[in-house]
Design an enzyme around this catalytic site. Structure first.
Site, PDB file in Angstrom:
ATOM      1  CG  ASN A   1      -8.181  59.070 -23.006  1.00  0.00           C
ATOM      2  OD1 ASN A   1      -7.397  58.899 -23.941  1.00  0.00           O
ATOM      3  ND2 ASN A   1      -9.224  58.284 -22.809  1.00  0.00           N
ATOM      4  CG  HIS A   2      -2.380  56.164 -20.921  1.00  0.00           C
ATOM      5  ND1 HIS A   2      -1.497  55.908 -21.956  1.00  0.00           N
ATOM      6  CD2 HIS A   2      -1.633  56.217 -19.785  1.00  0.00           C
ATOM      7  CE1 HIS A   2      -0.274  55.791 -21.460  1.00  0.00           C
ATOM      8  NE2 HIS A   2      -0.330  55.980 -20.146  1.00  0.00           N
ATOM      9  CB  SER A   3      -5.746  58.349 -26.619  1.00  0.00           C
ATOM     10  OG  SER A   3      -7.094  57.987 -26.398  1.00  0.00           O
TER      11      SER A   3
END
Length: 349
Positions: free
Chosen positions: A179-181
């Protein structure tokens, strides 16, 4: 008339995106207020599920898979990045589908209250962005709360990834999901003043295009589990850190039964917000947001460099093209690629 309290976690079908992670009154992930703005403005990948392969593949080429090579889109200089031009973060997933109440295995810090769980699913067809084989992917989100010793509420998000090779005239493919939060605990336009620590200072040295040139080496200026402060410009980090270099060639394809390691802790003294990122994964990209450039849109202020930092648990960068690392990302028929990530956030206020 009082406003409705927003849900602490919010997700979107586009990219199975994490749109909100609210601690106190602060959404600590960079976001847009509606899905269409992600489609038009999300060059930095805010909140996206990244696949089929996160991070970079050298020269946009898989050197050997199913007895042949595969050419991918060169969407980051000469390299392939984050699954291609339209990777999984730019696709519409099925979901969220409510699947009941779950626990988060191996989670320390007391009983998880809540545990509401939803799943998103995606079929990535043979040839999708140049990758061989049809795969079915799922992202499962479990949300809940814990209590700190002094009674503060900790908001918890458990993430589980699973990918299977289901069709196509191939026996194997490559997968690396994350995930690229972008986290911002400050309540301000940048992450300046955030105090962070990393579980390891071993990283993969890279060339100018972000491709590893060697095995893990100590990162100058960072000590494992020792706090340092993110300033206005420095340190400027965008590197893949390795949890335990001695295990590089023995990482299971399904890491879910591996222990949760606390990869990164972060705290901002202004908001008194804490964040922990834990994972079963062997590596994580730590990125201080140098290249963020999002204009003001529909009343949301512009986001510029260092508007957030990323912690992207994953396998090693370009692993498919490195013999010693390749097993980390090589998915064959009948096997499962899988991993787990946990976010914990709370405020001392």
């Amino acid at each position: 008339m009082s406003g409705i309290t927003p849900a602490p976690f919010q997700f979107l079908p586009l990219g199975a995106i994490i749109q909100a992670f609210i601690v106190g009154k602060t959404n600590i992930v960079q976001a847009f207020p509606k899905q269409s703005l992600y489609e038009s403005h999300n060059a930095p990948f805010f909140g996206e599920t990244i696949g089929r392969v996160a991070n970079r593949i050298k020269n946009a080429k898989i050197d050997s898979l199913n007895g042949k090579s595969y050419t991918l889109a060169a969407n980051n200089g000469v390299n392939a990045l984050h699954g291609g031009v339209k990777g999984w973060g730019k696709r519409i997933w099925d979901g969220p589908k409510l699947i009941g109440i779950s626990s988060v295995e191996g989670l320390e810090g007391g009983k998880l209250e809540g545990g509401e769980t939803v799943v998103f699913t995606l079929r990535s067809e043979d040839g999708d962005e140049g990758y061989p084989g049809t795969v079915d992917a799922s992202v499962t989100y479990t949300t809940g709360t814990q209590q700190t010793a002094d009674g503060k509420e900790v908001r918890v998000l458990g993430i589980e990834y699973e990918v299977e090779l289901v069709d196509g005239d191939v026996e194997e493919t490559v997968v690396n999901v994350t995930n690229h939060s972008y986290f911002n605990l400050s309540g301000n336009p940048t992450i300046e003043g955030t105090e962070v620590s990393l579980c390891s200072n071993e990283f993969l040295p890279v060339d100018d295009g972000g491709i590893p040139t060697d095995g893990p080496k100590p990162y100058a200026g960072v000590e494992a589990n020792k706090t340092f402060t993110l300033g206005a410009e420095e340190p400027d980090i965008d590197d893949c850190f390795i949890v335990d270099p001695s295990k590089a060639s023995s990482i299971p394809l399904d890491t879910r039964l591996s222990p949760l390691t606390k990869l990164v802790t972060a705290y901002h003294p202004q908001t008194k917000i804490h964040l922990e990122v834990l994972s079963t994964e062997p590596a994580f990209q730590f990125y201080t947001g140098k290249y963020i450039e999002v204009p003001e849109v529909e009343g949301v202020a512009a986001r510029d460099k260092r508007a957030g930092f990323c912690v992207e648990p994953s396998r090693y960068v370009n692993a498919i093209n490195v013999p010693e690392w390749r097993a980390q990302v090589l998915l064959k028929k009948g096997e499962k690629y899988a991993s787990r990530v946990v976010y914990r956030g709370w405020s001392d206020e």
